[in-house]
Design a protein around this motif. Structure first.
Motif, mmCIF file in Angstrom:
data_model
loop_
_atom_site.group_PDB
_atom_site.id
_atom_site.type_symbol
_atom_site.label_atom_id
_atom_site.label_comp_id
_atom_site.label_asym_id
_atom_site.label_seq_id
_atom_site.Cartn_x
_atom_site.Cartn_y
_atom_site.Cartn_z
ATOM 1 N N MET A 1 0.570 -1.479 0.120
ATOM 2 C CA MET A 1 -0.048 -0.162 -0.445
ATOM 3 C C MET A 1 0.790 0.781 0.389
ATOM 4 O O MET A 1 1.931 1.085 0.753
ATOM 5 C CB MET A 1 -0.778 -0.209 1.100
ATOM 6 C CG MET A 1 -0.098 0.258 3.015
ATOM 7 S SD MET A 1 -1.577 0.074 3.889
ATOM 8 C CE MET A 1 -2.089 -1.504 4.030
ATOM 9 N N LYS B 1 1.740 5.106 1.482
ATOM 10 C CA LYS B 1 1.569 5.700 2.239
ATOM 11 C C LYS B 1 2.081 7.136 2.516
ATOM 12 O O LYS B 1 3.895 7.275 1.461
ATOM 13 C CB LYS B 1 1.976 5.155 3.631
ATOM 14 C CG LYS B 1 1.088 4.286 4.112
ATOM 15 C CD LYS B 1 0.314 4.133 4.804
ATOM 16 C CE LYS B 1 -0.659 3.364 6.024
ATOM 17 N NZ LYS B 1 -1.756 3.881 6.160
ATOM 18 N N GLU C 1 5.671 2.534 -0.281
ATOM 19 C CA GLU C 1 5.260 1.593 -0.615
ATOM 20 C C GLU C 1 5.454 0.506 1.007
ATOM 21 O O GLU C 1 6.868 0.522 0.624
ATOM 22 C CB GLU C 1 5.938 1.042 -1.770
ATOM 23 C CG GLU C 1 4.452 -0.363 -1.973
ATOM 24 C CD GLU C 1 5.162 -0.551 -3.427
ATOM 25 O OE1 GLU C 1 4.171 -1.789 -3.755
ATOM 26 O OE2 GLU C 1 5.979 -0.123 -4.435
ATOM 27 N N ASP D 1 1.282 -5.149 3.237
ATOM 28 C CA ASP D 1 -0.105 -4.701 3.339
ATOM 29 C C ASP D 1 -0.237 -6.188 4.923
ATOM 30 O O ASP D 1 0.867 -5.592 5.663
ATOM 31 C CB ASP D 1 -1.303 -5.272 2.827
ATOM 32 C CG ASP D 1 -0.434 -6.690 2.237
ATOM 33 O OD1 ASP D 1 0.260 -6.695 3.022
ATOM 34 O OD2 ASP D 1 -0.960 -7.297 1.127
ATOM 35 N N PRO E 1 1.649 -4.191 -1.832
ATOM 36 C CA PRO E 1 0.608 -4.644 -2.273
ATOM 37 C C PRO E 1 0.845 -4.552 -3.975
ATOM 38 O O PRO E 1 1.859 -3.680 -4.430
ATOM 39 C CB PRO E 1 -0.030 -3.305 -2.056
ATOM 40 C CG PRO E 1 0.368 -2.297 -1.638
ATOM 41 C CD PRO E 1 2.085 -3.256 -0.997
ATOM 42 N N ALA F 1 -2.947 1.025 -6.223
ATOM 43 C CA ALA F 1 -2.821 0.454 -5.221
ATOM 44 C C ALA F 1 -4.194 0.005 -4.542
ATOM 45 O O ALA F 1 -4.628 0.374 -3.558
ATOM 46 C CB ALA F 1 -1.625 0.592 -4.583
ATOM 47 N N GLU G 1 -5.006 -2.587 -2.607
ATOM 48 C CA GLU G 1 -5.171 -2.846 -1.123
ATOM 49 C C GLU G 1 -5.036 -1.602 -0.091
ATOM 50 O O GLU G 1 -4.680 -1.947 1.024
ATOM 51 C CB GLU G 1 -4.100 -3.758 -0.707
ATOM 52 C CG GLU G 1 -4.681 -5.071 -1.838
ATOM 53 C CD GLU G 1 -3.496 -5.392 -2.570
ATOM 54 O OE1 GLU G 1 -3.384 -4.311 -3.778
ATOM 55 O OE2 GLU G 1 -3.051 -5.472 -3.440
ATOM 56 N N ALA G 2 -4.635 -0.733 -0.840
ATOM 57 C CA ALA G 2 -4.293 0.652 -0.122
ATOM 58 C C ALA G 2 -5.262 1.198 0.774
ATOM 59 O O ALA G 2 -6.516 1.368 0.038
ATOM 60 C CB ALA G 2 -3.414 1.773 -0.493
ATOM 61 N N ASP H 1 -6.832 3.764 3.638
ATOM 62 C CA ASP H 1 -6.600 5.126 4.152
ATOM 63 C C ASP H 1 -6.288 5.200 5.495
ATOM 64 O O ASP H 1 -6.271 4.874 6.283
ATOM 65 C CB ASP H 1 -7.435 6.576 4.395
ATOM 66 C CG ASP H 1 -8.909 6.438 4.677
ATOM 67 O OD1 ASP H 1 -8.533 5.150 5.552
ATOM 68 O OD2 ASP H 1 -9.846 6.717 3.814
ATOM 69 N N GLU I 1 -0.662 8.933 -5.235
ATOM 70 C CA GLU I 1 0.019 8.254 -6.485
ATOM 71 C C GLU I 1 1.196 9.031 -6.736
ATOM 72 O O GLU I 1 0.770 10.602 -6.678
ATOM 73 C CB GLU I 1 -0.812 7.195 -7.208
ATOM 74 C CG GLU I 1 -2.246 6.687 -7.272
ATOM 75 C CD GLU I 1 -1.472 5.434 -5.763
ATOM 76 O OE1 GLU I 1 -0.633 5.166 -6.073
ATOM 77 O OE2 GLU I 1 -2.347 5.031 -5.302
#
Length: 471
Positions: free
Chosen positions: A1, A3, A77, A80, A86, A95, A97-98, A100, A146
């Motif tokens: 994911m 961040k 990145e 997960d 991800p 992504a 699977e990301a 928040d 992104e």
């Protein structure tokens, strides 16, 4: 994911910081709390530790850029929950699977965004010492943006290619260099930087102008005659002015001094003292093996004298609270020591200095000085002072009218120790003499209180044995 790490407030309400340098690049794998950048706030230079363990996906800002608190500066990145990174949808750059920050909070996971001191680590079970000015802040609950490289559809490219995609959008340069390029009509995207990490310097811009077809603006500037010789002045001519942007420590110091000078009614008193007994005491202490390894100086003794005098004159360890319409008296002493550093004047302070012995005070002063000269003073060390000392004697100056550090009621300037003819035991003798200059806020401190405090400090320096009558 993916961040995002947003620039945190690295001090008490600071609104912006300048990115000085990145310690990592796109594609680098970083560990939790690894230093990733060096930034300058209005108070100090701070190393930013990584709040995540993962891979650097994008650096949103270039060195030399001033960034507002809360803006994204770097994307990571991170693995997960299953420990695997991800997968990336190459068609959208997203992504799947990301999650928040709001989802993470709902799941009971704390975003490790920080205020300059790294991510949260598990408690060791030991009681924490009293700390002021440290706080954690949560990331805003909004989906992470992104990185440009992924959005462009290049998630699989090697690190070098991805770096080119990111940096080509905004050439790395500082504000003065960008202004020079604008004045000369130069497109920085066409200039090759020779500095660290491809940073474009003034010389790079000048060399570009001098080595190719000149834009119209540059031709005009190059063709301006030199008033002294009537000939065009080339790039090799020295600049007749040097302009330095007002930012960082200098900007903060200037604002603080103006606010202090035009808010608090300053009063300054002077006292010249025969400090020969204090210098004799220092010589004896340095020769005593019990004090071997300690850096004992006249400033050490003055600092101890100030702490003792404050017990008898506590009003000088106070501040005027305009908003609350109160005078706040501190029952502890955070002793500020003004320090001249390459980045400007700073006033770090020794927390709870009143609890330290002479040797403890010596160690604290040594550590404070070394940290300030190295530019490693933390925002916490620059905040919360209650009274300050400035040692102008190291510059050979006898006296001055120091300006109060904002939020404090008094500051003592310590002059140079000089051999001077002085009245001693009814005769004129060559003695070691020092002048003390005390400025205080007359809203908080009356003339009597300021005078008694200064007289007490002087009495201790003139005869250290007088301490026995004061404690």
């Amino acid at each position: 994911m993916i961040k995002e790490f947003r620039l945190p407030d690295l001090g008490e309400g600071l609104t912006e910081s300048e990115i000085l340098s990145w310690k990592v690049g796109v594609g680098d794998t970083v560990a939790l709390n690894q230093v990733i950048a060096e930034v300058e706030t209005a108070k100090a230079v701070v190393e930013l530790p990584s709040p995540f363990a993962g891979v650097i996906k994008e650096l949103h800002e270039q060195p030399g850029t001033i960034v507002e608190v809360g803006k994204p500066i770097v994307s990571f990145e991170v693995p997960d929950d299953g420990g695997a990174a991800p997968s990336m949808d190459t068609s959208t750059g997203a992504a799947p699977e990301a999650i928040d920050a709001g989802s993470a909070a709902a799941a009971g996971k704390r975003e490790p965004n920080l205020v300059g001191y790294g991510a949260v680590v598990e408690s060791s079970g030991r009681p924490a010492r009293r700390q002021r000015n440290l706080a954690l802040v949560e990331n805003p609950a909004e989906p992470p943006a992104e990185p440009a490289a992924a959005a462009a559809g290049f998630p699989g490219r090697p690190r070098e290619a991805r770096e080119r995609v990111v940096t080509s959008e905004r050439p790395r340069s500082t504000p003065p260099v960008r202004k020079l390029a604008k004045d000369l009509g130069v497109d920085l995207a066409e200039v090759a930087g020779t500095g660290p990490g491809g940073l474009i310097s003034r010389d790079d811009v000048r060399n570009f102008v001098g080595g190719g077809d000149l834009p119209a603006a540059a031709q005009h500037l190059q063709a301006v005659p030199d008033d002294r010789h009537g000939e065009p002045s080339g790039a090799s001519q020295p600049e007749r002015e040097t302009r330095t942007p007002i930012k960082g420590v200098r900007k903060f110091t200037a604002a603080a001094m103006v606010a202090s000078a035009f808010t608090a009614p300053h009063v300054t008193e002077f006292l010249t003292v025969d400090v020969t007994p204090t210098m004799d005491l220092l010589a004896r202490l340095k020769a005593n093996r019990a004090f071997a390894g300690y850096k004992l100086t006249p400033l050490t003794i003055v600092a101890k004298a100030v702490l003792i005098a404050l017990r008898r004159n506590p009003s000088l360890n106070s501040r005027w609270d305009e908003a609350g319409q109160e005078i706040v008296q501190f029952n502890y002493v955070n002793l500020g020591i003004a320090a001249a550093t390459p980045r400007g004047l700073t006033v770090p302070n020794i927390k709870d200095a009143d609890t330290l012995s002479l040797t403890g005070l010596s160690e604290a002063l040594t550590a404070l000085t070394e940290s300030a000269r190295a530019g490693k003073t933390t925002p916490a060390e620059l905040s919360g002072g209650t009274i300050s000392i400035t040692n102008i004697g190291v510059f050979g100056i006898d006296a001055g009218t120091p300006i109060l550090n904002p939020g404090e009621a008094a500051i003592l300037a310590v002059g140079a120790v000089r051999n001077m003819p002085w009245e001693y035991q009814g005769e004129v003798a060559l003695r070691q003499v020092m002048t003390l200059s005390l400025s205080f806020d007359h809203r908080v401190v009356d003339g009597e209180q300021g005078s008694r405090f200064l007289a007490d400090v002087g009495a201790i320096l003139a005869e250290p044995g007088m301490v026995l009558t004061m404690v």
